[in-house]
Design an enzyme around this catalytic site. Structure first.
Site, PDB file in Angstrom:
ATOM      1  N   ARG A  10      32.439   9.381   0.969  1.00 55.98           N
ATOM      2  CA  ARG A  10      31.860   8.972   2.245  1.00 55.98           C
ATOM      3  C   ARG A  10      31.761  10.175   3.200  1.00 55.98           C
ATOM      4  NH1 ARG A  10      32.747   9.194   7.554  1.00 55.98           N
ATOM      5  NH2 ARG A  10      34.957   8.812   7.188  1.00 55.98           N
ATOM      6  N   ASP A  11      32.895  10.678   3.656  1.00 57.53           N
ATOM      7  CA  ASP A  11      32.869  11.726   4.679  1.00 57.53           C
ATOM      8  C   ASP A  11      32.285  13.026   4.143  1.00 57.53           C
ATOM      9  OD1 ASP A  11      33.245  12.791   7.170  1.00 57.53           O
ATOM     10  OD2 ASP A  11      35.412  12.568   7.207  1.00 57.53           O
ATOM     11  N   HIS A 202      43.531  11.042   9.691  1.00 55.59           N
ATOM     12  CA  HIS A 202      42.290  11.533   9.081  1.00 55.59           C
ATOM     13  C   HIS A 202      42.067  12.928   9.645  1.00 55.59           C
ATOM     14  CE1 HIS A 202      38.065  11.168   7.618  1.00 55.59           C
ATOM     15  NE2 HIS A 202      37.813  11.956   8.641  1.00 55.59           N
ATOM     16  N   HIS A 204      40.690  17.027   9.566  1.00 55.96           N
ATOM     17  CA  HIS A 204      39.718  18.017   9.101  1.00 55.96           C
ATOM     18  C   HIS A 204      40.387  19.381   9.147  1.00 55.96           C
ATOM     19  CE1 HIS A 204      35.667  15.816   9.077  1.00 55.96           C
ATOM     20  NE2 HIS A 204      36.600  14.892   9.135  1.00 55.96           N
ATOM     21  N   CYS A 235      32.143  22.769   7.254  1.00 57.58           N
ATOM     22  CA  CYS A 235      31.903  22.647   8.685  1.00 57.58           C
ATOM     23  C   CYS A 235      30.794  23.619   9.039  1.00 57.58           C
ATOM     24  CB  CYS A 235      33.170  22.972   9.473  1.00 57.58           C
ATOM     25  SG  CYS A 235      32.865  23.015  11.249  1.00 57.58           S
TER      26      CYS A 235
END
Ligand code: ZN
Length: 303
Positions: A10-11, A202, A204, A235
C-alpha cells in the site's frame, strides 16, 4: 511478541508511479506470509481513477484471504471506500486522519470536523460488518506545510476519534519528522487520552531516524510497527532515503534483541527478488540485505 505489519503493497506502491502487476503483488504477499509476516496492508480503497497502483486492491484482498493465519488489512479514505473494503472481505481497515488541518484540506479536502464525521461513518460500517477499525493519526510529528503540529492538537483529535468509534490507533510519522524523544512524549500523551487503543507506530525513514524512533516506541509499550520491504517508495525530497521503515532492518533488530516477531529474516530478504524483478530499476533500501545478519545471529535467536 511484536507485530510487524507490512505496508509496502500500500504505502510503498502508492508512492511510486509505476503499477506493479497483480501477479507480482500476489507473489510478494504470499512470500512474505510464508516468511512469517502475520499482517499485510494489501492496498487502498481510493477511487481507482485516482491511484491506478491500487486499482486491484479488492482482488488482492480476496487472494490474501486464502492465506491461512494472515491478517488482511487495507486503507480506506472515507465511508465509500469502507463499504468497498467490507464487500471485498477485509479483516481490518484503517483511515488516515491528518493532524495538520492544512494537510487534511490539501489531501482529502476535509476539515477536522468533516473527518471526524467520516470516521464515525466508517466506524458504523466496520461495526456492522464485524471488521476491525483503526485510525492512523497522520502528520502527528510534523507537517511539511505547517511545520510543528502541537501535541495538544494530536491528543484532542485522538480523543475525538475514539469518541467517534475508533477501536485502535497508530501514530504516523508521514513526513519523517519524528525524533525518539518526541515519540516517547507523544505516545505517553496520546495513551493518556485513548489508553491501550494506541498500539502502533507508522514510521518513515526519511532522515534515518526510523529504527531509533521504533525503539523509543517499543520502550513506551508500542506493540505493532509498520514497515515496508526494501523501504519501497523512497522520499522524493531526500534522495537516498527510504520511504517507510525498512522491514528487513526492523526484523533484524527485533529478532536480534530477542523480541519475537515470528519472521524468518533470510526468507524475508529473499522476497526482495520479487520486487527487483517486478519493478526493475526501482531503488530498494536497507542495510541488512547488503551486510547480511551477524555471524552469531542464529545464536542470538536461540536466547
Ligand atoms: Zn506512510
Amino acid at each position: 511478541m511484536i507485530l510487524v505489519s507490512e505496508v509496502g503493497p500500500r504505502d510503498g506502491l502508492q508512492s511510486i508511479s509505476r503499477v506493479m502487476p497483480l501477479a507480482a503483488k500476489k507473489a510478494w504477499i504470499a512470500a512474505e506470509a510464508a516468511a512469517g509476516v502475520r499482517e499485510i496492508e494489501v492496498g487502498s480503497f481510493v477511487p481507482p481513477g485516482l491511484l491506478p497502483q491500487m486499482a486491484d486492491t479488492a482482488e488482492l484482498v480476496a487472494f490474501a484471504r486464502t492465506i491461512p493465519g494472515l491478517n488482511v488489512v487495507a486503507l480506506v479514505p472515507n465511508a465509500k471506500g469502507a463499504t468497498r473494503a467490507v464487500a471485498a472481505g477485509v479483516m481490518g481497515m484503517s483511515i488516515p486522519f491528518s493532524m495538520s488541518e492544512t494537510h487534511s484540506l490539501k489531501n482529502v479536502r476535509k476539515t477536522h470536523a468533516q473527518m471526524l464525521a467520516e470516521i464515525a461513518a466508517v466506524a458504523e460500517i466496520a461495526h456492522a460488518a464485524g471488521v476491525h477499525f483503526a485510525v492512523g493519526l497522520s502528520t502527528a510529528f510534523g507537517c511539511t506545510i505547517e511545520g510543528a503540529v502541537p501535541e495538544a492538537t494530536v491528543v484532542r483529535l485522538a480523543a475525538a476519534a475514539a469518541e467517534a468509534g475508533a477501536a485502535e490507533f497508530s501514530l504516523s510519522d508521514t513526513t519523517g519528522y519524528a525524533d525518539p524523544a518526541q515519540v516517547k512524549r507523544l505516545v505517553r500523551a496520546v495513551r493518556a487520552a485513548v489508553g491501550a487503543r494506541l498500539t502502533t507506530l507508522h514510521l518513515h525513514n526519511t532522515r534515518g531516524l526510523g529504527l531509533a524512533n521504533a525503539l523509543a516506541g517499543l520502550e513506551e509499550g508500542i506493540t505493532t510497527l509498520d514497515a515496508s520491504l526494501g523501504g519501497l517508495g523512497g522520499c522524493p525530497f531526500a534522495p537516498g532515503a527510504s520511504g517507510n521503515l525498512v522491514t528487513e532492518d526492523l526484523v533484524l533488530m527485533l529478532n536480534s534483541m530477542g523480541l519475537k516477531t515470528g519472521i524468518d529474516l533470510e526468507k524475508l530478504i529473499a522476497v526482495r527478488a520479487i520486487l527487483a524483478e517486478a519493478l526493475p530499476g526501482e531503488p530498494l533500501y536497507g542495510f541488512t540485505p547488503d551486510a547480511g545478519p551477524m555471524l552469531d545471529y542464529r545464536e542470538r535467536l536461540a536466547k
